[in-house]
Design a protein around this motif. Structure first.
Motif, PDB file in Angstrom:
ATOM      1  N   TYR A   1       0.822  -1.208   0.000  1.00  0.00           N
ATOM      2  CA  TYR A   1       0.000   0.000   0.000  1.00  0.00           C
ATOM      3  C   TYR A   1       0.862   1.267   0.000  1.00  0.00           C
ATOM      4  O   TYR A   1       0.401   2.337   0.393  1.00  0.00           O
ATOM      5  CB  TYR A   1      -0.928   0.027   1.221  1.00  0.00           C
ATOM      6  CG  TYR A   1      -2.099  -0.912   1.124  1.00  0.00           C
ATOM      7  CD1 TYR A   1      -3.108  -0.706   0.184  1.00  0.00           C
ATOM      8  CD2 TYR A   1      -2.216  -1.999   1.986  1.00  0.00           C
ATOM      9  CE1 TYR A   1      -4.195  -1.557   0.098  1.00  0.00           C
ATOM     10  CE2 TYR A   1      -3.305  -2.861   1.909  1.00  0.00           C
ATOM     11  CZ  TYR A   1      -4.284  -2.635   0.965  1.00  0.00           C
ATOM     12  OH  TYR A   1      -5.367  -3.487   0.892  1.00  0.00           O
ATOM     13  N   GLN A   2       2.116   1.122  -0.414  1.00  0.00           N
ATOM     14  CA  GLN A   2       3.071   2.238  -0.507  1.00  0.00           C
ATOM     15  C   GLN A   2       3.469   2.806   0.854  1.00  0.00           C
ATOM     16  O   GLN A   2       3.872   3.964   0.956  1.00  0.00           O
ATOM     17  CB  GLN A   2       2.533   3.363  -1.403  1.00  0.00           C
ATOM     18  CG  GLN A   2       2.133   2.915  -2.802  1.00  0.00           C
ATOM     19  CD  GLN A   2       3.252   2.206  -3.540  1.00  0.00           C
ATOM     20  OE1 GLN A   2       4.362   2.703  -3.604  1.00  0.00           O
ATOM     21  NE2 GLN A   2       2.974   1.024  -4.064  1.00  0.00           N
ATOM     22  N   GLY A   3       3.365   2.004   1.902  1.00  0.00           N
ATOM     23  CA  GLY A   3       3.833   2.413   3.216  1.00  0.00           C
ATOM     24  C   GLY A   3       5.327   2.167   3.335  1.00  0.00           C
ATOM     25  O   GLY A   3       5.889   1.324   2.632  1.00  0.00           O
ATOM     26  N   LYS A   4       5.968   2.909   4.201  1.00  0.00           N
ATOM     27  CA  LYS A   4       7.395   2.734   4.449  1.00  0.00           C
ATOM     28  C   LYS A   4       7.561   1.925   5.731  1.00  0.00           C
ATOM     29  O   LYS A   4       6.876   2.169   6.723  1.00  0.00           O
ATOM     30  CB  LYS A   4       8.087   4.084   4.591  1.00  0.00           C
ATOM     31  CG  LYS A   4       8.036   4.894   3.313  1.00  0.00           C
ATOM     32  CD  LYS A   4       8.655   6.246   3.513  1.00  0.00           C
ATOM     33  CE  LYS A   4       8.496   7.042   2.230  1.00  0.00           C
ATOM     34  NZ  LYS A   4       8.722   8.458   2.448  1.00  0.00           N
ATOM     35  N   VAL A   5       8.482   0.962   5.701  1.00  0.00           N
ATOM     36  CA  VAL A   5       8.710   0.081   6.847  1.00  0.00           C
ATOM     37  C   VAL A   5      10.100   0.339   7.394  1.00  0.00           C
ATOM     38  O   VAL A   5      11.080   0.361   6.644  1.00  0.00           O
ATOM     39  CB  VAL A   5       8.560  -1.405   6.448  1.00  0.00           C
ATOM     40  CG1 VAL A   5       8.855  -2.309   7.630  1.00  0.00           C
ATOM     41  CG2 VAL A   5       7.160  -1.664   5.896  1.00  0.00           C
TER      42      VAL A   5
END
Length: 105
Positions: free
Chosen positions: A74-78
């Motif tokens: 979902y285009q989140g940064k981890v």
């Protein structure tokens, strides 16, 4: 390099704690709550404690890995946050996993 990781960890945890105080609807913490937020596509930034990740049993580790992959989908940064400093220990105190949200869930 270690110093830049510490600066990044500090910035992330400070943002998390700031939102906890002023906009609690825009954060999630704990595996269950973060998992629900990821399923809804709400996670902008996901933070996982390295200490938590290393100490999990096989099934729980796979669950956290799945959460990380979904967040990235979902285009989140981890980010994996070290626990050898105060900010990392604060994340451990919040369940070892937390997220900054795009919108409340």
């Amino acid at each position: 390099m270690a110093r830049s990781a510490l600066v990044q960890d500090t910035r992330l945890i400070d943002e998390l704690l700031g939102r906890l105080a002023s906009k609690p609807g825009l954060i999630a913490y704990g595996v269950e709550e973060v998992g629900k937020a990821v399923d809804r596509g709400a996670v902008e930034t996901l933070m996982v404690s390295e200490k938590l990740f290393k100490e999990l049993d096989h099934d729980s580790r796979r669950q956290v890995e799945s959460i990380c992959k979904k967040a990235e989908g979902y285009q989140g940064k981890v980010f994996f946050v070290g626990s050898s400093h105060e900010k990392g220990r604060q994340l451990v105190g919040l369940g070892g996993i937390a997220a900054l949200l795009r919108f409340p869930v």
